[in-house]
Design a protein around this motif. Structure first.
Motif, PDB file in Angstrom:
ATOM      1  N   GLY A 141      28.621  16.437  36.044  1.00  0.00           N
ATOM      2  CA  GLY A 141      29.885  16.878  36.626  1.00  0.00           C
ATOM      3  C   GLY A 141      31.052  16.640  35.694  1.00  0.00           C
ATOM      4  O   GLY A 141      30.915  16.653  34.467  1.00  0.00           O
ATOM      5  N   ILE A 142      32.222  16.392  36.274  1.00  0.00           N
ATOM      6  CA  ILE A 142      33.440  16.142  35.498  1.00  0.00           C
ATOM      7  C   ILE A 142      34.066  14.843  35.964  1.00  0.00           C
ATOM      8  O   ILE A 142      33.850  14.399  37.098  1.00  0.00           O
ATOM      9  N   GLN A 147      42.825   9.434  27.424  1.00  0.00           N
ATOM     10  CA  GLN A 147      43.113  10.188  26.206  1.00  0.00           C
ATOM     11  C   GLN A 147      42.972   9.254  25.016  1.00  0.00           C
ATOM     12  O   GLN A 147      43.020   8.027  25.147  1.00  0.00           O
ATOM     13  N   GLY A 148      42.802   9.823  23.833  1.00  0.00           N
ATOM     14  CA  GLY A 148      42.548   9.010  22.655  1.00  0.00           C
ATOM     15  C   GLY A 148      43.570   7.927  22.391  1.00  0.00           C
ATOM     16  O   GLY A 148      43.225   6.834  21.942  1.00  0.00           O
ATOM     17  N   GLY A 158      30.444  16.038  31.600  1.00  0.00           N
ATOM     18  CA  GLY A 158      29.269  15.275  31.180  1.00  0.00           C
ATOM     19  C   GLY A 158      28.474  14.821  32.378  1.00  0.00           C
ATOM     20  O   GLY A 158      28.266  15.578  33.322  1.00  0.00           O
ATOM     21  N   GLY A 159      28.042  13.580  32.345  1.00  0.00           N
ATOM     22  CA  GLY A 159      27.243  13.079  33.450  1.00  0.00           C
ATOM     23  C   GLY A 159      26.907  11.612  33.298  1.00  0.00           C
ATOM     24  O   GLY A 159      27.511  10.899  32.489  1.00  0.00           O
ATOM     25  N   VAL A 160      25.924  11.183  34.083  1.00  0.00           N
ATOM     26  CA  VAL A 160      25.536   9.783  34.116  1.00  0.00           C
ATOM     27  C   VAL A 160      24.026   9.697  34.230  1.00  0.00           C
ATOM     28  O   VAL A 160      23.375  10.565  34.818  1.00  0.00           O
ATOM     29  N   VAL A 161      23.467   8.644  33.644  1.00  0.00           N
ATOM     30  CA  VAL A 161      22.032   8.384  33.747  1.00  0.00           C
ATOM     31  C   VAL A 161      21.844   6.876  33.799  1.00  0.00           C
ATOM     32  O   VAL A 161      22.633   6.117  33.212  1.00  0.00           O
ATOM     33  N   GLY A 162      20.832   6.424  34.533  1.00  0.00           N
ATOM     34  CA  GLY A 162      20.622   4.991  34.622  1.00  0.00           C
ATOM     35  C   GLY A 162      19.408   4.626  35.447  1.00  0.00           C
ATOM     36  O   GLY A 162      18.724   5.475  36.027  1.00  0.00           O
ATOM     37  N   LEU A 163      19.159   3.314  35.483  1.00  0.00           N
ATOM     38  CA  LEU A 163      18.031   2.746  36.218  1.00  0.00           C
ATOM     39  C   LEU A 163      18.556   1.733  37.221  1.00  0.00           C
ATOM     40  O   LEU A 163      19.588   1.087  36.987  1.00  0.00           O
ATOM     41  N   ALA A 185      32.556  14.494  27.516  1.00  0.00           N
ATOM     42  CA  ALA A 185      33.097  15.141  26.326  1.00  0.00           C
ATOM     43  C   ALA A 185      34.462  15.732  26.653  1.00  0.00           C
ATOM     44  O   ALA A 185      34.609  16.457  27.637  1.00  0.00           O
ATOM     45  N   VAL A 186      35.455  15.402  25.833  1.00  0.00           N
ATOM     46  CA  VAL A 186      36.810  15.926  25.993  1.00  0.00           C
ATOM     47  C   VAL A 186      37.059  16.939  24.880  1.00  0.00           C
ATOM     48  O   VAL A 186      36.946  16.597  23.697  1.00  0.00           O
ATOM     49  N   PRO A 187      37.364  18.177  25.210  1.00  0.00           N
ATOM     50  CA  PRO A 187      37.571  19.191  24.177  1.00  0.00           C
ATOM     51  C   PRO A 187      38.616  18.757  23.147  1.00  0.00           C
ATOM     52  O   PRO A 187      39.744  18.433  23.495  1.00  0.00           O
TER      53      PRO A 187
END
Length: 204
Positions: A141-142, A147-148, A158-163, A185-187
């Motif tokens: 999702g988003i 900001q930098g 992007g997204g998320v992954v985990g255990l 990811a930010v354009p």
């Protein structure tokens, strides 16, 4: 007149078939979720993840990023900012070992230069239970990220992954503990990496 009657009969037959098909489709999830309990056939049994669920949660971690804007502003390549969030997951159990839903989150990050900032986002989420309460979580999702230069919030895809592992507290409530990795990811402004620990209560 005869053609009109034939058309009406054909339409009636078609509607009957469609109605029967929809009835079968609507009955199928109920039949699949039926289990045998002390009182006979029940829609859902104790400690059963099938059906609707709601899960509020919290998360604590830090955001690391490699941002061209940050490098130009502070003459450094990377930075990290402490981050926290509250979450609300809504969805349903497709089976005993798979749940699908959405996870909405609202959080804050602390920038020493510009103070705290608020962000929000949402992911389409899946939880796959491997053995007992052990699960793999993925989401796409988003979400808001710093900001930098830390001045404001940008939206990143992007997204998320985990255990994690989910402990049953009673017949319908559970507590899940997970180690998660969020990447956005930010354009034009690089990637944001946010490893965090998440806690979530879920009612099925």
């Amino acid at each position: 007149m005869m053609r009109r009657r034939l058309r009406l009969r054909a339409l009636h037959s078609l509607l009957t078939v469609i109605g029967a098909y929809l009835a079968i489709c609507s009955f199928a999830p109920v039949a699949e979720a039926s289990v045998l309990g002390r009182r006979g056939i029940e829609i859902e049994g104790p400690q059963d993840r099938r059906g609707f669920y709601i899960g509020p949660g919290i998360g604590f971690g830090a955001t690391y990023f490699d941002s061209p804007l940050f490098a130009r502003t502070f003459n450094e390549a990377t930075a990290f900012i402490p981050a926290g969030r509250v979450e609300l997951a809504l969805g349903g159990g497709v089976g005993k070992r798979l749940t699908l839903g959405v996870n909405l989150h609202l959080g804050t990050y602390m920038s020493s230069r510009f103070g705290p900032k608020i962000f929000f986002g949402g992911d389409v989420e899946a939880n796959v239970f491997i053995v007992r309460g052990f699960f793999v979580r993925t989401g796409l999702g988003i979400g808001g990220v710093p900001q930098g230069d830390g001045r404001r919030v940008r939206m990143g895809a992007g997204g998320v992954v985990g255990l994690g592992y989910e402990f049953w507290l009673n017949a319908s409530a559970a507590l899940g503990v997970a180690l998660l990795y969020d990447i956005r990811a930010v354009p034009g402004d690089g990637l944001r990496h946010t490893p965090y620990v998440g806690l979530r209560f879920a009612w099925y």
